[in-house]
Design an enzyme around this catalytic site. Structure first.
Site, mmCIF file in Angstrom:
data_model
loop_
_atom_site.group_PDB
_atom_site.id
_atom_site.type_symbol
_atom_site.label_atom_id
_atom_site.label_comp_id
_atom_site.label_asym_id
_atom_site.label_seq_id
_atom_site.Cartn_x
_atom_site.Cartn_y
_atom_site.Cartn_z
ATOM 1 N N SER A 117 0.854 -1.183 0.000
ATOM 2 C CA SER A 117 0.000 0.000 0.000
ATOM 3 C C SER A 117 0.890 1.232 0.000
ATOM 4 C CB SER A 117 -0.907 0.032 1.232
ATOM 5 O OG SER A 117 -1.548 1.297 1.375
ATOM 6 N N TYR A 159 -2.067 -0.990 10.079
ATOM 7 C CA TYR A 159 -2.127 -1.338 8.658
ATOM 8 C C TYR A 159 -0.896 -0.833 7.922
ATOM 9 C CZ TYR A 159 -3.947 -1.442 3.856
ATOM 10 O OH TYR A 159 -4.119 -1.653 2.511
#
Length: 250
Positions: free
Chosen positions: A144, A157
């Site tokens: 990401s 995350y």
């Protein structure tokens, strides 16, 4: 001219969103594709049957990628039907709702780390021996852009996805002598069910902060994954993370 070689492909977390787009991309290119989920079995079955109805060579496996036993079982199930996995796309992942690290429980932190970082390692562990034996294969990890930039209130995350980038580099170095390539794609903001709770105003604000001025699509991520996975297009690329984020990580 001989037909392009087809491969056995395993795309984790592919009942929806980016994973489904990636799985469909490979299947429509003629590859044998195993779709996967752990919870959304009805959705996975529906999508698998939809693709199969159009003549595509797909199957489904279910299991928890945070479980080593499940990962090895699924790899064996795929091999029994399609042959050993030659391309692994580690897409499955989870995220908590936005909150401060001090508001996260130890159980939540462990769950994110196990699914988003340890899970891809376990899936790779299950398929790498055949790749090394065959001296060929490709792994593409979905990281990401938050793993590059960091993000307030998304610490678990973002940290796990930063770990995926480190995992990509390390495994690429480990497997390069065997001819196996490992790369990553770091998506920017892609509308999926994971972020579906954002209202229109929030989405517009996110788009305005992206240098290219728009959101990305799952199909754009799938194109990048396919490019990195295939020998025909990326045979001399390994250990790299391709940010497909409209410039968000600049």
């Amino acid at each position: 001219m001989s037909a392009a070689k087809t491969h056995t492909v395993w795309v984790t977390g592919s009942s929806r969103g980016i994973g489904l787009a990636v799985a469909e991309k490979f299947a429509r290119k003629g590859h044998r594709v195993a779709l996967h989920c752990v919870h959304r079995v009805e959705t996975l079955t529906r999508e698998t049957e939809r693709l199969r109805a159009t003549g595509l060579n797909v199957m489904q496996v279910t299991g928890d990628i945070a479980s080593e036993a499940d990962c090895f079982r699924m790899a064996h199930e795929i091999a029994a039907v399609f042959g050993p996995v030659e391309i692994l796309v580690n897409n499955a992942g989870i995220a908590l709702e936005e909150k401060l690290l001090t508001d996260c429980t130890a159980e939540e932190l462990a769950r994110v780390a196990m699914t988003d970082l340890v899970g891809p390692m376990l899936c790779a562990k299950a398929v790498v021996p055949h790749m090394v034996s065959d001296r060929a294969g490709s792994i593409v990890n979905i990281a990401s852009y938050l793993g590059i930039t960091g993000c307030s209130c998304e610490t678990p995350y973002a940290a796990a996805k930063a770990g995926v980038i480190g995992f990509t580099k390390s495994l690429a170095a480990e497997l390069a002598p065997s001819g196996v390539r490992v790369n990553a794609v770091a998506p920017g903001y892609i509308p999926t069910e994971m972020n579906a709770e954002f209202d229109e105003e929030t989405v517009r604000a996110i788009a305005n902060d992206i240098p290219l001025g728009r959101l990305g699509s799952a199909e754009e991520i799938a194109e990048a994954v396919y490019f990195l996975a295939m020998e025909e297009t990326a045979s001399f690329i390994t250990g790299q993370t391709l940010a497909v984020d409209g410039g968000s990580s600049l």
